[in-house]
Design an enzyme around this catalytic site. Structure first.
Site, PDB file in Angstrom:
ATOM      1  N   LYS A  52      -4.752   5.835  15.015  1.00 37.30           N
ATOM      2  CA  LYS A  52      -4.883   5.124  13.748  1.00 37.30           C
ATOM      3  C   LYS A  52      -6.364   5.039  13.360  1.00 37.30           C
ATOM      4  O   LYS A  52      -7.189   5.806  13.851  1.00 37.30           O
ATOM      5  CB  LYS A  52      -4.239   3.744  13.870  1.00 37.30           C
TER       6      LYS A  52
ATOM      7  N   LYS B  10       0.825  -1.216   0.000  1.00 35.38           N
ATOM      8  CA  LYS B  10       0.000   0.000   0.000  1.00 35.38           C
ATOM      9  C   LYS B  10       0.852   1.256   0.000  1.00 35.38           C
ATOM     10  O   LYS B  10       0.569   2.220  -0.715  1.00 35.38           O
ATOM     11  CB  LYS B  10      -0.911   0.027   1.227  1.00 35.38           C
TER      12      LYS B  10
ATOM     13  N   ARG C  12       2.454   6.161  -3.077  1.00 32.97           N
ATOM     14  CA  ARG C  12       3.507   7.088  -3.492  1.00 32.97           C
ATOM     15  C   ARG C  12       3.735   7.049  -4.996  1.00 32.97           C
ATOM     16  O   ARG C  12       3.968   8.093  -5.615  1.00 32.97           O
ATOM     17  CB  ARG C  12       4.798   6.772  -2.726  1.00 32.97           C
TER      18      ARG C  12
ATOM     19  N   ASP D  77       2.302  -0.630  12.235  1.00 31.87           N
ATOM     20  CA  ASP D  77       1.110  -1.233  11.633  1.00 31.87           C
ATOM     21  C   ASP D  77       0.942  -2.704  12.012  1.00 31.87           C
ATOM     22  O   ASP D  77      -0.172  -3.239  11.953  1.00 31.87           O
ATOM     23  CB  ASP D  77       1.155  -1.108  10.109  1.00 31.87           C
TER      24      ASP D  77
END
Length: 435
Positions: free
Chosen positions: A346, A15, A20, A319
Site C-alpha cells: 500500500k 474515494k 470511478r 483499507d
C-alpha cells in the site's frame, strides 16, 4: 479524557466511487454531473490527469454542514476516444487508484502517455497493471523493478480478454473493465474472492456466478456508455476512524450520516460487531445501486480482541485494517492478523508501520510475512510525548491520531498533513464531536 458525542453530517465523499465516476465520465457520451465530489488530494489527482488529457472538467465548491466544503463536478466527453495526447507526464501524486484505473483507459488511446507520481507511489508494484493490458494488445513499460512510471503506447484495437484476477483487486478489475469497454468484443474478469463492485454497479455490468464458486464480470466491447449523474455517498473507510473513536472513548455516542454501506465495503463492521462492538445501521436506502445509511456507534468497553484471517474478510476490509489493529490493541491489548501480505504494497508497508508505532506506545508485537499479532503491553508504559512515524501514509496517520485521544501519553505524528489525501477535514470533525 474527552467524551465524543454528536453527528457527523459531512463525512468525506467516498474515494472509490468518486474516482470511478470521474473516469466513467471521461469515456461517456455526453455531460456527466457528479454531486458531492471529494476535494481530497487523491480524487483531485484523477480530475487533474483527465484535464491534462484534454477532458473538460468544471468544479463548483459548495459550503456544507459545519462550514465544510463539498464540490459538484461536471465532465464533458464524447465517448471512448475523447482524450488527447498529454504534453507531459500525467502526475497521479499519491493516488494509486488514479494510476492503476486510468491506465485502462489510456491503453485504448491512439497515443503514447506516461503515468508518474510522488516518491511513495513510484515505489508501488505495477506489474498487475501492465500484465492484462499487454495481453489486450497495449504496449506497457515499467521501471526495472516493475514500478512506476507506467509508459503506455495505446491502441484503438484492443483485444477482448478472459482474465482471472491473481489476487482480489477492485482496482485491477476496474482497469481491465475500463479497457475492455473499448475492446473489439466481449471480455470477462473472473474473481475467486469478491472485491469492491462499484464499477459493475455504475456501468450496469452483468455478473455471472460460475459453477465452481467464482464469479465473472461481463464487459461488452464498444457499447456506448451514456452520460448520467452520480452522487457520491460518505466514505465507509473514513467512517471507520469515527467509529473507532466512539468505540474507544468512555461515554461516547456518535451518529455518522449518509455512509456508503455497500456490502463489499463494510467487512470491518462485521468484524467489529462479532467482537461485541455497539454499532447499528439505520435509515437504510439505495441510490445508484449503492446501499446508504446512518451508523450509530457507542462506547464498547466489553469488546473482545479482534482476530482477522479469512482471506475474504481481509480483502473486504483491507483499507481499514490499520485502524482495526490500533483499536483492538488500545481496547483489549491484543490483535491478530493473517493472510494480509497485500498490506505491504500500500502507500506504506502497513504491517511494519503499524507494528513499529504500536511498539513505540508500549505494545508487544510479533510481525510475520502476511500479518502480525499484538500480544500484550510492555512492563513499562512510555510517558510524555512519543514520536509516531506516519510513513507518509494517510491511514497510518489517522489511525494513530485516534489512538492519541485514548492513550495516556501524547502522540506527535510526523507529516500529519498527509491526512488530506483522503480526509481533509479530519481534525475539524473530531474536535466538533469533543465535549
Amino acid at each position: 479524557m474527552k467524551v465524543y458525542k454528536g453527528e457527523v453530517n459531512a463525512l468525506p465523499p467516498d474515494k472509490s466511487i468518486a474516482h470511478r465516476a470521474a473516469l466513467i465520465g471521461a469515456v461517456a457520451d455526453g455531460t456527466t454531473e457528479i454531486s458531492n465530489f471529494s476535494g481530497g488530494f487523491d480524487n483531485q489527482s484523477t480530475l487533474g490527469v483527465l484535464q491534462a488529457c484534454g477532458i473538460a472538467v468544471h468544479q463548483e465548491k459548495l459550503k456544507g454542514p459545519n462550514g465544510l466544503i463539498s464540490r459538484n463536478v461536471v465532465i464533458h466527453a464524447q465517448g471512448f476516444w475523447s482524450l488527447s495526447r498529454p504534453e507531459k507526464d500525467l502526475m497521479c501524486n499519491n493516488s494509486g487508484s488514479t494510476m492503476r484505473m486510468f491506465a485502462g483507459i489510456l491503453a485504448a488511446q491512439p497515443f503514447e502517455s506516461r503515468l508518474a507520481g510522488d516518491s511513495s507511489l513510484m515505489k508501488r508494484p505495477m506489474q498487475r497493471v501492465a500484465h492484462p493490458l499487454r495481453l489486450m494488445g497495449a504496449d506497457v513499460a515499467l521501471s526495472s523493478d516493475n514500478t512506476a512510471p507506467v509508459a503506455i503506447r495505446g491502441t484503438t484495437h484492443l483485444r477482448p480478454i478472459d482474465y482471472e484476477l491473481p489476487v482480489p483487486s477492485a482496482q485491477v478489475k476496474s482497469l481491465v473493465a475500463l479497457a475492455a469497454l473499448h475492446a473489439e468484443g466481449e471480455s470477462r474478469v473472473i474473481e475467486t474472492l469478491p472485491s469492491r463492485n462499484h464499477t459493475e454497479l455504475m456501468l450496469g455490468l452483468k455478473v455471472e456466478a460460475l459453477s465452481d464458486g467464482r464469479s465473472a464480470v461481463i464487459i461488452p466491447g464498444r457499447k456506448t456508455v451514456p452520460a448520467k449523474p452520480f452522487h457520491i455517498p460518505g466514505d465507509p473507510s473514513a467512517a471507520c476512524f469515527i467509529i473507532a473513536l466512539g468505540l474507544l472513548s468512555a461515554g461516547s455516542e456518535i451518529v455518522v450520516r449518509d455512509v456508503c454501506l455497500n456490502p463489499t465495503r463494510t467487512g470491518y463492521m462485521g468484524v467489529l460487531l462479532g467482537a461485541g462492538a455497539e454499532i447499528s445501521m439505520e435509515n437504510i436506502r439505495f441510490a445508484g445501486g449503492e446501499k446508504i445509511g446512518d451508523v450509530l456507534v457507542r462506547h464498547s468497553p466489553s469488546m473482545k480482541p479482534l482476530s482477522i484471517s479469512d482471506p475474504a474478510v481481509v480483502a473486504n476490509s483491507i483499507d481499514e485494517i490499520p485502524m482495526l489493529a490500533v483499536l483492538s490493541a488500545c481496547a483489549t491489548g491484543a490483535f491478530e492478523l493473517y493472510n494480509a501480505a497485500e498490506l505491504r504494497a500500500k502507500e506504506s508497508d502497513r504491517i511494519s508501520a503499524v507494528v513499529d508505532n504500536l511498539e513505540r506506545i508500549g505494545f508487544v508485537c510479533d510481525e510475520y510475512a502476511d500479518g502480525f499479532a499484538v500480544t500484550g503491553r510492555k512492563d513499562v508504559t512510555p510517558t510524555g510525548k512519543v514520536a509516531i512515524d506516519s510513513y507518509d501514509d494517510h491511514r497510518i496517520a489517522m489511525s494513530f491520531a485516534i489512538a492519541d485521544r485514548v492513550v495516556p501519553m501524547e502522540l506527535d505524528i510526523s507529516d500529519a498533513k498527509v491526512i488530506g489525501v483522503s480526509f481533509p477535514d479530519f481534525f475539524e470533525i473530531i474536535e466538533s464531536l469533543a465535549t
